[in-house]
Design an enzyme around this catalytic site. Sequence first.
Site, PDB file in Angstrom:
ATOM      1  N   SER A 116       0.833  -1.202   0.000  1.00 52.68           N
ATOM      2  CA  SER A 116       0.000   0.000   0.000  1.00 52.68           C
ATOM      3  C   SER A 116       0.874   1.262   0.000  1.00 52.68           C
ATOM      4  O   SER A 116       1.694   1.425  -0.900  1.00 52.68           O
ATOM      5  CB  SER A 116      -0.951  -0.071   1.209  1.00 52.68           C
ATOM      6  OG  SER A 116      -1.985   0.843   1.080  1.00 52.68           O
TER       7      SER A 116
ATOM      8  N   ASP B 104     -10.163  -3.251  -5.224  1.00 52.50           N
ATOM      9  CA  ASP B 104      -9.254  -2.311  -4.576  1.00 52.50           C
ATOM     10  C   ASP B 104      -9.164  -1.050  -5.431  1.00 52.50           C
ATOM     11  O   ASP B 104      -8.905  -1.149  -6.641  1.00 52.50           O
ATOM     12  CB  ASP B 104      -7.870  -2.988  -4.451  1.00 52.50           C
ATOM     13  CG  ASP B 104      -6.824  -2.113  -3.784  1.00 52.50           C
ATOM     14  OD1 ASP B 104      -7.129  -0.969  -3.416  1.00 52.50           O
ATOM     15  OD2 ASP B 104      -5.681  -2.584  -3.639  1.00 52.50           O
TER      16      ASP B 104
ATOM     17  N   HIS C 157      -8.388  -4.659  -0.801  1.00 53.59           N
ATOM     18  CA  HIS C 157      -7.146  -4.009  -0.382  1.00 53.59           C
ATOM     19  C   HIS C 157      -6.738  -4.503   1.007  1.00 53.59           C
ATOM     20  O   HIS C 157      -7.578  -4.726   1.858  1.00 53.59           O
ATOM     21  CB  HIS C 157      -7.344  -2.495  -0.358  1.00 53.59           C
ATOM     22  CG  HIS C 157      -6.086  -1.746  -0.092  1.00 53.59           C
ATOM     23  ND1 HIS C 157      -5.160  -1.515  -1.087  1.00 53.59           N
ATOM     24  CD2 HIS C 157      -5.566  -1.228   1.039  1.00 53.59           C
ATOM     25  CE1 HIS C 157      -4.142  -0.859  -0.564  1.00 53.59           C
ATOM     26  NE2 HIS C 157      -4.360  -0.671   0.713  1.00 53.59           N
TER      27      HIS C 157
END
Length: 371
Positions: free
Chosen positions: A157, A311, A341
């Site tokens: 991320s 996501d 995600h």
Amino acid sequence: TLKTSGFIYNMPSTAEFAEWLGLMHYMEVLMMITSIEYTAPISDENVTVTDTKFNNVPARLYMPRKQSSGLKRAVIYIHGGGWCVGGSAMEPYDLLSRWTANKLNAVVVSVEYRLAPMYHFPVQFEDVYTVVKFFLQNSVLVQYGVDPNRICISGDSAGGNLAAAVAQQLLDDLEVKVKLKIQALLYPALQTLDLDLPSYKDNENKPILPKSLMVRFWSEYFTTDVSLQEAMASNKHVPAESSHLFRFVNWSNLLPEKFKKDHVYASPIYGSSMLGKKYPGFLDPRAAPLLVEDTKLLGLPVTYVLTCQHDVLRDDGIMYVSRLREVGIEVIHDHIEDAIHGVLMFITSPTDLALGHRVANKYIEWLNINL
Ligand SMILES: *[C@@H]1O[C@H](CO)[C@@H](O)[C@H](O)[C@H]1NC(C)=O
Ligand SMILES: *[C@@H]1O[C@H](CO)[C@@H](O)[C@H](O)[C@H]1NC(C)=O
């Protein structure tokens, strides 16, 4: 022990509610929720764990205990959390680093960079860069018994964003002689220009990372001034002077048909030039690694990209895969159809999912083969 992973599903709404009540800053609420999951640096039978500093930046160090002749591999890990929350000591990150150290018999350095809203870009980038540059010195590698030819940078991320940015900037740093062998980018955030990609549209309200939270994270990386957040939310934050950058994130060229579905590419709508002047960070490739010329991608290491179907950041990762492959970088792309995600966070109770373990094993296995 008190476990709060279940809160993850409610994070944005819980935090928004608290802010609405005027109790706390939104990010402080997220920080409070995630901080309960923090673990002490406890060694186990396989790995010695210590909290230390590299050139004054904190990091958690995992040293495998297994006696082995010869030098070890190393993984520098950058945790996620939207540049605002999270930490190397969060239970799932701590576990992932232990598994990596144990399975690969590798030294793992998990960087504890400073966070927004207290610190804005480029502090996060620079903290990570400082650790990586310090670690890549031959004298330091010798001290930890690390093979200079077998070092990986990895992150998820916002950590994938920092890993990709650091890997790019290292290429131009004449003081760094040791090269990274591989980079692993796990559902990374890679661009600030177009926050209306098909993946943002398809997954606007998906759990963990709805579009509103991603916009909040992006804008908070640069400033707490809500005018940037508002402009980003309507995708009208890029000034016309920066129109030349849009070709680097043109999903109409960079996404395979499968991900375009019935979305129709529209030309960008430009915002005021004031925002770009006040907060130039959001146009800076150290924050948005997709915003570089092809020539800047040459020389990057073999790359692993993990993307999740559900996501908002899916298309950032896929577009980077396209761009890297176009210039001849070897890329392994794992796309997980049934994941949201942050899937690698679901490896501890009470959100201990088989899918989280499957994806973690896949990623660690790739590291083991390629590093
Ligand atoms: C230590 O490593 C062994 C072999 O990989 C594994 O079975 C065991 O669970 C590990 N111990 C811990 C505490 O993780
Ligand atoms: C994006 O790509 C499409 C299709 O190739 C093209 O028509 C459009 O002009 C491009 N837009 C930008 C901003 O590069």
